[in-house]
Design a protein around this motif. Sequence first.
Motif, PDB file in Angstrom:
ATOM      1  N   GLU A 149     -10.483   0.883  -2.360  1.00 54.53           N
ATOM      2  CA  GLU A 149     -11.406   1.843  -2.972  1.00 54.53           C
ATOM      3  C   GLU A 149     -10.701   3.083  -3.510  1.00 54.53           C
ATOM      4  OE1 GLU A 149     -15.534   0.804  -0.517  1.00 54.53           O
ATOM      5  OE2 GLU A 149     -14.286   2.506   0.133  1.00 54.53           O
ATOM      6  N   ASN A 150      -9.638   3.518  -2.832  1.00 51.40           N
ATOM      7  CA  ASN A 150      -8.984   4.756  -3.282  1.00 51.40           C
ATOM      8  C   ASN A 150      -7.772   4.519  -4.184  1.00 51.40           C
ATOM      9  OD1 ASN A 150      -6.771   4.137  -1.615  1.00 51.40           O
ATOM     10  ND2 ASN A 150      -7.452   5.472   0.046  1.00 51.40           N
ATOM     11  N   GLY A 151      -7.476   3.249  -4.472  1.00 51.35           N
ATOM     12  CA  GLY A 151      -6.419   2.938  -5.432  1.00 51.35           C
ATOM     13  C   GLY A 151      -5.015   2.917  -4.884  1.00 51.35           C
ATOM     14  N   THR A 152      -4.878   2.997  -3.542  1.00 50.12           N
ATOM     15  CA  THR A 152      -3.524   2.935  -2.961  1.00 50.12           C
ATOM     16  C   THR A 152      -3.051   1.498  -2.741  1.00 50.12           C
ATOM     17  OG1 THR A 152      -4.443   3.165  -0.725  1.00 50.12           O
ATOM     18  CG2 THR A 152      -3.729   5.177  -1.845  1.00 50.12           C
ATOM     19  N   MET A 153      -3.961   0.515  -2.900  1.00 53.62           N
ATOM     20  CA  MET A 153      -3.574  -0.902  -2.821  1.00 53.62           C
ATOM     21  C   MET A 153      -2.918  -1.300  -4.138  1.00 53.62           C
ATOM     22  SD  MET A 153      -3.456  -3.858  -1.283  1.00 53.62           S
ATOM     23  CE  MET A 153      -4.585  -3.719   0.088  1.00 53.62           C
ATOM     24  N   GLN A 154      -1.633  -1.541  -4.105  1.00 54.97           N
ATOM     25  CA  GLN A 154      -0.890  -1.874  -5.317  1.00 54.97           C
ATOM     26  C   GLN A 154      -0.758  -3.381  -5.534  1.00 54.97           C
ATOM     27  OE1 GLN A 154       2.052   0.893  -3.513  1.00 54.97           O
ATOM     28  NE2 GLN A 154       2.601   1.343  -5.638  1.00 54.97           N
ATOM     29  N   GLU A 155      -0.556  -4.116  -4.440  1.00 56.96           N
ATOM     30  CA  GLU A 155      -0.380  -5.561  -4.547  1.00 56.96           C
ATOM     31  C   GLU A 155      -0.909  -6.253  -3.298  1.00 56.96           C
ATOM     32  OE1 GLU A 155       3.544  -6.958  -5.907  1.00 56.96           O
ATOM     33  OE2 GLU A 155       4.167  -4.863  -5.782  1.00 56.96           O
TER      34      GLU A 155
ATOM     35  N   LEU B 285      -7.972  -6.277  -7.943  1.00 51.65           N
ATOM     36  CA  LEU B 285      -6.677  -5.616  -7.833  1.00 51.65           C
ATOM     37  C   LEU B 285      -6.093  -5.390  -9.215  1.00 51.65           C
ATOM     38  CD1 LEU B 285      -7.036  -7.028  -4.939  1.00 51.65           C
ATOM     39  CD2 LEU B 285      -4.579  -6.706  -4.768  1.00 51.65           C
ATOM     40  N   PRO B 286      -5.275  -4.355  -9.369  1.00 48.99           N
ATOM     41  CA  PRO B 286      -4.674  -4.104 -10.683  1.00 48.99           C
ATOM     42  C   PRO B 286      -3.714  -5.221 -11.067  1.00 48.99           C
ATOM     43  CG  PRO B 286      -3.675  -2.705  -9.000  1.00 48.99           C
ATOM     44  CD  PRO B 286      -4.854  -3.369  -8.353  1.00 48.99           C
ATOM     45  N   GLU B 287      -3.572  -5.428 -12.379  1.00 48.32           N
ATOM     46  CA  GLU B 287      -2.603  -6.411 -12.853  1.00 48.32           C
ATOM     47  C   GLU B 287      -1.205  -5.970 -12.450  1.00 48.32           C
ATOM     48  OE1 GLU B 287      -2.669  -7.838 -16.795  1.00 48.32           O
ATOM     49  OE2 GLU B 287      -4.865  -7.940 -16.903  1.00 48.32           O
ATOM     50  N   LYS B 288      -0.388  -6.965 -12.103  1.00 49.13           N
ATOM     51  CA  LYS B 288       0.934  -6.638 -11.582  1.00 49.13           C
ATOM     52  C   LYS B 288       1.941  -6.509 -12.719  1.00 49.13           C
ATOM     53  CE  LYS B 288      -0.284  -8.563  -7.240  1.00 49.13           C
ATOM     54  NZ  LYS B 288      -1.643  -8.798  -7.709  1.00 49.13           N
ATOM     55  N   PRO B 289       2.615  -5.382 -12.803  1.00 49.51           N
ATOM     56  CA  PRO B 289       3.673  -5.251 -13.816  1.00 49.51           C
ATOM     57  C   PRO B 289       4.841  -6.167 -13.488  1.00 49.51           C
ATOM     58  CG  PRO B 289       3.705  -3.379 -12.324  1.00 49.51           C
ATOM     59  CD  PRO B 289       2.481  -4.178 -11.978  1.00 49.51           C
ATOM     60  N   ARG B 290       5.697  -6.381 -14.441  1.00 48.45           N
ATOM     61  CA  ARG B 290       6.832  -7.295 -14.244  1.00 48.45           C
ATOM     62  C   ARG B 290       7.747  -6.833 -13.115  1.00 48.45           C
ATOM     63  NH1 ARG B 290       9.713  -9.137 -19.689  1.00 48.45           N
ATOM     64  NH2 ARG B 290      10.760 -10.419 -18.121  1.00 48.45           N
TER      65      ARG B 290
ATOM     66  N   ILE C  79       0.863  -1.181   0.000  1.00 48.78           N
ATOM     67  CA  ILE C  79       0.000   0.000   0.000  1.00 48.78           C
ATOM     68  C   ILE C  79       0.902   1.236   0.000  1.00 48.78           C
ATOM     69  CG2 ILE C  79      -1.793   1.283   1.229  1.00 48.78           C
ATOM     70  CD1 ILE C  79      -2.724  -1.347   2.453  1.00 48.78           C
ATOM     71  N   ASN C  80       0.707   2.082  -1.004  1.00 52.75           N
ATOM     72  CA  ASN C  80       1.532   3.302  -1.116  1.00 52.75           C
ATOM     73  C   ASN C  80       3.031   2.996  -1.038  1.00 52.75           C
ATOM     74  OD1 ASN C  80      -0.252   5.407  -1.594  1.00 52.75           O
ATOM     75  ND2 ASN C  80      -0.777   5.621   0.566  1.00 52.75           N
ATOM     76  N   GLY C  81       3.437   1.899  -1.678  1.00 51.78           N
ATOM     77  CA  GLY C  81       4.853   1.571  -1.753  1.00 51.78           C
ATOM     78  C   GLY C  81       5.441   0.930  -0.519  1.00 51.78           C
ATOM     79  N   THR C  82       4.606   0.567   0.462  1.00 50.95           N
ATOM     80  CA  THR C  82       5.088  -0.059   1.691  1.00 50.95           C
ATOM     81  C   THR C  82       4.517  -1.469   1.819  1.00 50.95           C
ATOM     82  OG1 THR C  82       5.313   2.044   2.851  1.00 50.95           O
ATOM     83  CG2 THR C  82       5.106   0.087   4.215  1.00 50.95           C
ATOM     84  N   LEU C  83       5.389  -2.416   2.158  1.00 47.82           N
ATOM     85  CA  LEU C  83       4.969  -3.800   2.360  1.00 47.82           C
ATOM     86  C   LEU C  83       4.437  -3.956   3.786  1.00 47.82           C
ATOM     87  CD1 LEU C  83       4.962  -6.723   1.144  1.00 47.82           C
ATOM     88  CD2 LEU C  83       7.188  -7.035   2.239  1.00 47.82           C
ATOM     89  N   ILE C  84       3.198  -4.426   3.917  1.00 44.74           N
ATOM     90  CA  ILE C  84       2.550  -4.563   5.216  1.00 44.74           C
ATOM     91  C   ILE C  84       2.138  -6.008   5.423  1.00 44.74           C
ATOM     92  CG2 ILE C  84       0.625  -3.808   6.674  1.00 44.74           C
ATOM     93  CD1 ILE C  84       0.500  -1.256   4.932  1.00 44.74           C
TER      94      ILE C  84
ATOM     95  N   ARG D  81      -5.873 -11.654  -6.894  1.00 47.20           N
ATOM     96  CA  ARG D  81      -6.474 -10.825  -7.950  1.00 47.20           C
ATOM     97  C   ARG D  81      -7.750 -10.135  -7.502  1.00 47.20           C
ATOM     98  NH1 ARG D  81     -10.931 -13.198 -10.089  1.00 47.20           N
ATOM     99  NH2 ARG D  81     -11.225 -15.439  -9.714  1.00 47.20           N
ATOM    100  N   LEU D  82      -8.379 -10.654  -6.426  1.00 51.11           N
ATOM    101  CA  LEU D  82      -9.670 -10.117  -5.997  1.00 51.11           C
ATOM    102  C   LEU D  82      -9.837 -10.346  -4.506  1.00 51.11           C
ATOM    103  CD1 LEU D  82     -13.094 -10.459  -7.756  1.00 51.11           C
ATOM    104  CD2 LEU D  82     -12.870 -11.293  -5.409  1.00 51.11           C
ATOM    105  N   ILE D  83     -10.404  -9.359  -3.810  1.00 55.29           N
ATOM    106  CA  ILE D  83     -10.689  -9.472  -2.381  1.00 55.29           C
ATOM    107  C   ILE D  83     -12.149  -9.112  -2.147  1.00 55.29           C
ATOM    108  CG2 ILE D  83     -10.129  -8.633  -0.060  1.00 55.29           C
ATOM    109  CD1 ILE D  83      -7.328  -7.983  -1.057  1.00 55.29           C
ATOM    110  N   HIS D  84     -12.861  -9.993  -1.462  1.00 55.93           N
ATOM    111  CA  HIS D  84     -14.270  -9.760  -1.139  1.00 55.93           C
ATOM    112  C   HIS D  84     -14.386  -9.259   0.300  1.00 55.93           C
ATOM    113  CE1 HIS D  84     -18.650 -10.556  -1.232  1.00 55.93           C
ATOM    114  NE2 HIS D  84     -18.470 -10.802   0.052  1.00 55.93           N
ATOM    115  N   ILE D  85     -15.060  -8.129   0.481  1.00 64.03           N
ATOM    116  CA  ILE D  85     -15.298  -7.556   1.806  1.00 64.03           C
ATOM    117  C   ILE D  85     -16.753  -7.105   1.906  1.00 64.03           C
ATOM    118  CG2 ILE D  85     -14.585  -5.830   3.514  1.00 64.03           C
ATOM    119  CD1 ILE D  85     -11.987  -5.464   1.991  1.00 64.03           C
ATOM    120  N   ASP D  86     -17.461  -7.583   2.916  1.00 67.39           N
ATOM    121  CA  ASP D  86     -18.816  -7.095   3.217  1.00 67.39           C
ATOM    122  C   ASP D  86     -19.733  -7.054   1.994  1.00 67.39           C
ATOM    123  OD1 ASP D  86     -18.076  -6.716   5.864  1.00 67.39           O
ATOM    124  OD2 ASP D  86     -17.455  -4.639   5.523  1.00 67.39           O
TER     125      ASP D  86
END
Length: 355
Positions: free
Chosen positions: A290-296, A321-326, A241-246, A310-315
């Motif tokens: 929802e706001n597009g900060t989830m990258q992977e 999720l966006p396709e992952k670049p190389r 998220i926003n370039g940080t691995l969590i 590729r997909l997360i179901h919540i409520d």
Amino acid sequence: MNNTIEIQITKTASSKLPQTDFDNLTFGHALSDHLFVADYFQGEWHNPRIEPYAPLSLNPANATLHYGQSVFEGLKAYKNEAGEVLVFRPDANFRRLNESAKRMCIPEVPEELFMDGLAKLLELDREWVPSKPGCSLYIRPFVFATDDFLGIRPSQKYKFMILTSPVGQYYAKPVAVKVETHFSRAIEGGTGYAKAAGNYAGSLYPAMCAQKEGYDQLLWTDGKTHQHIEESGTMNVMFVINGTLITAPTTTGTILKGITRDSVLTLAKEMDMPVQERFLSVSELKEALENGTMQEAFGTGTAATIAHIRLIHIDGNDYSLPEKPRDAFSNRVLHKLDAIKYGKEKDPYGWVYRY
């Protein structure tokens, strides 16, 4: 590796190798020719041996059948271009097996029994290690109670075994997951950190319900509030998220201390990837989607290695999720891990054992 214990070997009279289709390996179905076995009684481990793979004969009063006193591990062997057999971090699996055993009142397995038994088994069945890229030999050490007694107490007898299976990919494509907020996998003070058989039995029904709805796996939340992501059904889980691995910490005792997880975190720091070991709330996960900060989002585990989500179901809502670049982190760290496992790059961490 030289054996330091005497291991009796009985070879199979008829190998299953000629009947095994190494071009079409389904995970966990093909089983190699031999097993390593040792028995625990009178306070010690006895009779380490290798036998032809065969069914077990169990008394109906076997303690494991009734009370689930069983733990296991999973690791993999690979074959490099020189034909050497390489095993990834077996010492870490040995230590984690004994952490699980201690929690389940099972006697610890001595290091020489685990490591030498594994070495001898791989020496005998080295032709079962696939050479095809992306394939490996899955190794399953396990310990279970063997008392024939219906009283509830720790068994006084146990069996330690190692079996192996040539495998392909566990997940052939990116997975869809559902955030679970009703059922619980683990609670603090429980057995969540142990690789105990019962943990997996308890997760089957919720996972089956999710699969009927079209999802591959669950994202488990904490058992108290269901507000924080813990892990997935077959793997630890990580988010960029926003370039940080969590990823969730393993300090609560509710999350398996994944060896692939630890390897990814080690490599992330080397790759200058910012890392946060903290709990990600369901609301924060939803907001990032929802706001597009989830990258992977991806899972890490021995079976899956890196499983892209590729997909997360919540409520009641599906978030793609966006396709992952190389050059996405998950792709880069997967490439790095595979290069080390297959002996294509130097191993500065001492992770790879050669046989």
